[in-house]
Design a protein around this motif. Structure first.
Motif, PDB file in Angstrom:
ATOM      1  N   TYR A   1       0.458   5.383   0.977  1.00 18.08           N
ATOM      2  CA  TYR A   1      -0.340   6.437   1.592  1.00 18.08           C
ATOM      3  C   TYR A   1       0.459   7.732   1.530  1.00 18.08           C
ATOM      4  CZ  TYR A   1      -3.155   2.712   3.796  1.00 18.08           C
ATOM      5  OH  TYR A   1      -3.974   1.620   4.038  1.00 18.08           O
TER       6      TYR A   1
ATOM      7  N   GLY B   1      -6.439  -7.504   7.931  1.00 20.86           N
ATOM      8  CA  GLY B   1      -5.045  -7.876   8.107  1.00 20.86           C
ATOM      9  C   GLY B   1      -4.210  -6.695   8.559  1.00 20.86           C
ATOM     10  N   THR B   2      -3.161  -6.964   9.297  1.00 21.62           N
ATOM     11  CA  THR B   2      -2.304  -5.898   9.809  1.00 21.62           C
ATOM     12  C   THR B   2      -1.413  -5.366   8.696  1.00 21.62           C
ATOM     13  OG1 THR B   2      -2.301  -6.815  12.034  1.00 21.62           O
ATOM     14  CG2 THR B   2      -0.509  -5.315  11.452  1.00 21.62           C
ATOM     15  N   GLN B   3      -1.391  -4.063   8.566  1.00 18.30           N
ATOM     16  CA  GLN B   3      -0.466  -3.415   7.643  1.00 18.30           C
ATOM     17  C   GLN B   3       0.737  -2.926   8.427  1.00 18.30           C
ATOM     18  OE1 GLN B   3      -2.375  -0.536   5.013  1.00 18.30           O
ATOM     19  NE2 GLN B   3      -4.212  -1.803   4.887  1.00 18.30           N
TER      20      GLN B   3
ATOM     21  N   TYR C   1      -3.121   0.430  -3.821  1.00 20.07           N
ATOM     22  CA  TYR C   1      -2.582  -0.793  -3.265  1.00 20.07           C
ATOM     23  C   TYR C   1      -2.461  -1.863  -4.345  1.00 20.07           C
ATOM     24  CZ  TYR C   1      -6.174  -4.472  -2.483  1.00 20.07           C
ATOM     25  OH  TYR C   1      -7.073  -5.511  -2.627  1.00 20.07           O
TER      26      TYR C   1
ATOM     27  N   PRO D   1      -2.661   9.746   7.482  1.00 18.13           N
ATOM     28  CA  PRO D   1      -2.325   9.194   6.160  1.00 18.13           C
ATOM     29  C   PRO D   1      -3.564   9.041   5.286  1.00 18.13           C
ATOM     30  CG  PRO D   1      -1.248   7.954   7.915  1.00 18.13           C
ATOM     31  CD  PRO D   1      -2.221   8.870   8.575  1.00 18.13           C
TER      32      PRO D   1
ATOM     33  N   PHE E   1      -7.906   6.926   7.727  1.00 20.92           N
ATOM     34  CA  PHE E   1      -7.347   7.388   8.993  1.00 20.92           C
ATOM     35  C   PHE E   1      -8.032   8.656   9.475  1.00 20.92           C
ATOM     36  CE2 PHE E   1      -3.523   4.893   9.898  1.00 20.92           C
ATOM     37  CZ  PHE E   1      -3.296   4.256   8.697  1.00 20.92           C
TER      38      PHE E   1
ATOM     39  N   TYR F   1      -3.209   2.996  15.570  1.00 19.39           N
ATOM     40  CA  TYR F   1      -1.788   2.996  15.296  1.00 19.39           C
ATOM     41  C   TYR F   1      -1.129   4.093  16.120  1.00 19.39           C
ATOM     42  CZ  TYR F   1      -1.880  -0.143  11.229  1.00 19.39           C
ATOM     43  OH  TYR F   1      -1.997  -1.242  10.388  1.00 19.39           O
TER      44      TYR F   1
ATOM     45  N   ALA G   1     -11.913  -3.375   0.109  1.00 22.97           N
ATOM     46  CA  ALA G   1     -10.712  -4.192   0.271  1.00 22.97           C
ATOM     47  C   ALA G   1     -10.135  -3.885   1.649  1.00 22.97           C
ATOM     48  CB  ALA G   1      -9.724  -3.945  -0.850  1.00 22.97           C
ATOM     49  N   SER G   2      -8.850  -3.759   1.746  1.00 21.34           N
ATOM     50  CA  SER G   2      -8.262  -3.568   3.069  1.00 21.34           C
ATOM     51  C   SER G   2      -7.639  -2.191   3.232  1.00 21.34           C
ATOM     52  CB  SER G   2      -7.217  -4.649   3.321  1.00 21.34           C
ATOM     53  OG  SER G   2      -6.320  -4.709   2.251  1.00 21.34           O
TER      54      SER G   2
ATOM     55  N   LEU H   1       4.479   4.127  11.473  1.00 27.19           N
ATOM     56  CA  LEU H   1       3.280   3.773  12.224  1.00 27.19           C
ATOM     57  C   LEU H   1       3.380   2.337  12.735  1.00 27.19           C
ATOM     58  CD1 LEU H   1       0.785   5.296   9.689  1.00 27.19           C
ATOM     59  CD2 LEU H   1       0.924   5.978  12.075  1.00 27.19           C
TER      60      LEU H   1
ATOM     61  N   ASP I   1      -6.363  -1.408  -6.502  1.00 30.88           N
ATOM     62  CA  ASP I   1      -7.194  -0.228  -6.233  1.00 30.88           C
ATOM     63  C   ASP I   1      -6.302   0.995  -6.302  1.00 30.88           C
ATOM     64  OD1 ASP I   1      -8.778   1.831  -5.236  1.00 30.88           O
ATOM     65  OD2 ASP I   1      -9.542   0.667  -3.546  1.00 30.88           O
TER      66      ASP I   1
ATOM     67  N   PHE J   1       3.995  -0.586   8.441  1.00 28.97           N
ATOM     68  CA  PHE J   1       4.409   0.633   7.762  1.00 28.97           C
ATOM     69  C   PHE J   1       5.920   0.835   7.793  1.00 28.97           C
ATOM     70  CE2 PHE J   1       0.610   3.063   6.669  1.00 28.97           C
ATOM     71  CZ  PHE J   1      -0.362   2.303   7.285  1.00 28.97           C
TER      72      PHE J   1
ATOM     73  N   LYS K   1      -6.351  -3.901  17.240  1.00 27.13           N
ATOM     74  CA  LYS K   1      -7.375  -3.868  16.215  1.00 27.13           C
ATOM     75  C   LYS K   1      -8.599  -4.657  16.643  1.00 27.13           C
ATOM     76  CE  LYS K   1      -5.426  -7.714  13.479  1.00 27.13           C
ATOM     77  NZ  LYS K   1      -4.865  -8.086  12.143  1.00 27.13           N
TER      78      LYS K   1
ATOM     79  N   SER L   1      -7.699   4.138  -6.566  1.00 25.65           N
ATOM     80  CA  SER L   1      -8.692   5.214  -6.457  1.00 25.65           C
ATOM     81  C   SER L   1      -8.202   6.433  -5.691  1.00 25.65           C
ATOM     82  CB  SER L   1      -9.968   4.679  -5.799  1.00 25.65           C
ATOM     83  OG  SER L   1      -9.687   4.229  -4.488  1.00 25.65           O
TER      84      SER L   1
ATOM     85  N   SER M   1      -4.150  -9.323   1.163  1.00 24.52           N
ATOM     86  CA  SER M   1      -5.048  -8.166   1.168  1.00 24.52           C
ATOM     87  C   SER M   1      -6.371  -8.487   1.849  1.00 24.52           C
ATOM     88  CB  SER M   1      -5.303  -7.684  -0.263  1.00 24.52           C
ATOM     89  OG  SER M   1      -5.872  -8.719  -1.028  1.00 24.52           O
ATOM     90  N   ARG M   2      -6.397  -9.557   2.613  1.00 24.84           N
ATOM     91  CA  ARG M   2      -7.616  -9.911   3.328  1.00 24.84           C
ATOM     92  C   ARG M   2      -7.980  -8.789   4.281  1.00 24.84           C
ATOM     93  NH1 ARG M   2      -8.287 -15.144   7.369  1.00 24.84           N
ATOM     94  NH2 ARG M   2     -10.381 -14.651   8.105  1.00 24.84           N
ATOM     95  N   GLN M   3      -9.238  -8.444   4.292  1.00 30.64           N
ATOM     96  CA  GLN M   3      -9.669  -7.328   5.119  1.00 30.64           C
ATOM     97  C   GLN M   3      -9.424  -7.619   6.602  1.00 30.64           C
ATOM     98  OE1 GLN M   3     -13.470  -5.990   3.873  1.00 30.64           O
ATOM     99  NE2 GLN M   3     -13.001  -3.907   4.471  1.00 30.64           N
TER     100      GLN M   3
ATOM    101  N   TYR N   1       0.840  -1.198   0.000  1.00 31.81           N
ATOM    102  CA  TYR N   1       0.000   0.000   0.000  1.00 31.81           C
ATOM    103  C   TYR N   1       0.874   1.248   0.000  1.00 31.81           C
ATOM    104  CZ  TYR N   1      -3.050  -3.564   2.054  1.00 31.81           C
ATOM    105  OH  TYR N   1      -3.749  -4.717   2.307  1.00 31.81           O
TER     106      TYR N   1
ATOM    107  N   LEU O   1       4.112   7.248   2.666  1.00 27.06           N
ATOM    108  CA  LEU O   1       4.245   6.044   3.475  1.00 27.06           C
ATOM    109  C   LEU O   1       3.932   4.809   2.648  1.00 27.06           C
ATOM    110  CD1 LEU O   1       2.308   7.278   6.635  1.00 27.06           C
ATOM    111  CD2 LEU O   1       4.785   7.093   6.389  1.00 27.06           C
TER     112      LEU O   1
ATOM    113  N   PHE P   1      -4.967   7.189   1.746  1.00 27.57           N
ATOM    114  CA  PHE P   1      -4.714   6.083   0.826  1.00 27.57           C
ATOM    115  C   PHE P   1      -4.477   6.589  -0.593  1.00 27.57           C
ATOM    116  CE2 PHE P   1      -5.089   1.976  -1.050  1.00 27.57           C
ATOM    117  CZ  PHE P   1      -5.856   2.129  -2.198  1.00 27.57           C
TER     118      PHE P   1
END
Lengths: 115, 114
Positions: A35, A102-104, A48, A43, B104, B36, B99-100, B44, A56, A106, B49, A58, A98-100, A33, A91, A45
């Motif tokens: 940002y 999930g921890t991103q 990704y 941040p 923020f 975060y 999606a994911s 971050l 995406d 950074f 969560k 967008s 990309s499962r919703q 991703y 960032l 978006f």
């Protein structure tokens, strides 16, 4: 293990120039991703990737912004004809997939200043 | 448009005092919620969560948050803060169907003093 790395850490450029920002995700992470964080803001978006493809885009503000991830690992964010308003911290984050939910994870960011 | 509101831009607090950082989100669909933390000159870092199940979520460094669906809130709390908790805290939401990607809030600066 190694986290997400971003280079350069700082970039100063002149208005109208082209810049590339690089992101090296955590090994094995398929989702990546980008940002943008402006001063005093959270941040926002941009785009990704799942694997090599942009799933995406967008959040890209206009066609001056473009990102690639040709081999499904390292990604490059490219900005053409930079403007002063592009100044921000960019960032990068990666996640296992990309499962919703999930921890991103950074990276430290690239601070871009357009003069 | 989906949005996240962090009502307090700055929260000053004395060491060992309790703290609550507020977060509200706009939603008409299911959400996943995140907090975060951003220390100076660092990236971050995920504190905690909420995905489903118990509405009280415990995270790292003694922080916890409570999901309240009726009030669309996800406030962050710590019963006793330390100087080292001084940082910027961001609430983030992932909306079903997007999606994911994360949306923020604008962040809350927690300033802990002696």
């Amino acid at each position: 293990g190694a986290g997400v790395s971003q280079t350069p850490s700082n970039k100063v450029t002149e208005k109208g120039k082209y810049v590339e920002l690089r992101c090296d995700p955590i090994s094995g992470h398929t989702a990546l991703y980008w940002y943008r964080q402006s001063l005093g803001q959270g941040p926002e978006f941009l785009i990704y990737f799942q694997g090599t493809g942009a799933a995406d885009d967008s959040g890209l503000p206009n066609d001056r912004f473009f990102a690639v991830r040709p081999e499904g690992s390292v990604s490059t964010l490219k900005i053409q004809r930079t403007e002063r308003g592009d100044s921000a911290v960019y960032l990068c984050a990666s996640s296992f997939n990309s499962r919703q939910g999930g921890t991103q994870y950074f990276g430290p960011g690239t601070r871009l200043l357009v003069l | 448009a989906q949005s996240v509101t962090q009502l307090d831009s700055q929260v000053p607090v004395f060491e060992e005092a309790p703290v609550e950082l507020r977060c509200n989100y706009s939603s008409s669909v299911s959400v996943y919620l995140f907090w975060y933390v951003q220390y100076p000159n660092q990236g971050l870092q995920l504190l905690l969560k909420y995905l489903s199940g118990s509405t009280l979520v415990k995270g790292i460094n003694g922080f916890e948050a409570e999901f309240n669906k009726s009030q669309t809130s996800f406030h962050l709390r710590k019963p006793s803060v330390h100087i080292s908790d001084t940082a910027e805290y961001f609430c983030a939401v992932s909306y079903t169907g997007t999606a994911s990607k994360l949306t923020f809030g604008t962040g809350t600066r927690l300033q802990v003093t002696l």
